[in-house]
Scaffold this motif. Structure first.
Motif: not given
Length: 192
Positions: A54-63, A65-71, A116-120, A123-127
């Protein structure tokens, strides 16, 4: 979440990142190691996270999110238009962010990108890509943009995985140029 709980979670995440960097792999880090480094008990760890997964997943989601913000930032800087320079800058910014993340980013990429990383990311890149289209064009091409986003996410992750495994055989700039050249024909079909 109250301020104290947030600080405890931040301490847990920081301890996990530090230990991963020191030990060279996320697989080498235990809950006991994290608790000791964060100055908490194991039960406190478990009151915040069910387990290391669960900790790793939280960090993957944050990772992701940061990549999506950069994009998003790169596309905004280009005025939500698309050209070769914008694409190259976007990929270069992503590469530099991944390099700055050190062990954790490599672990995500070298052990196959998680759903998790791929889907997140997809979706954000598509938006973000839909903002590069006229509204009617974006709506009409939404399914295609989602598929393109997943293709770019997984394809880029695969190329980055090989790049890390080969210990960076080309510069980040050359890799970004190569990725941009591969992405351009696909993107330019839907985005002008």
């Amino acid at each position: 979440m109250d301020k104290r709980s947030r600080k405890t979670q931040e301490a847990i995440v920081r301890a996990y990142e530090e230990l991963t960097r020191e030990k060279g792999s996320i697989r080498e880090v235990s809950v006991q190691d994290i608790a000791k480094r964060a100055g908490i008990s194991r039960s406190t760890f478990y009151s915040h996270f069910r387990d290391l997964t669960e900790l790793s997943r939280k960090m993957e989601e944050e990772f992701a999110d940061h990549l999506a913000d950069i994009i998003r930032t790169q596309l905004q800087a280009g005025g939500y238009s698309m050209n070769d320079e914008i694409l190259e800058n976007l990929f270069l910014a992503v590469i530099h962010y991944i390099l700055s993340q050190d062990i954790f980013a490599r672990e995500i990429l070298l052990n196959d990108i998680t759903d998790i990383v791929a889907d997140t990311l997809a979706e954000k890149i598509s938006n973000q890509l839909s903002l590069c289209c006229t509204p009617e064009h974006a709506e009409k091409n939404q399914p295609a943009l989602k598929n393109i986003s997943m293709f770019l996410t997984c394809g880029t992750a695969g190329i980055m995985k090989r790049w890390f495994s080969a210990k960076h055989p080309v510069s980040p700039e050359d890799l970004a140029l190569s990725l941009a050249e591969m992405a351009a024909p696909v993107l330019y079909t839907y985005i002008k």
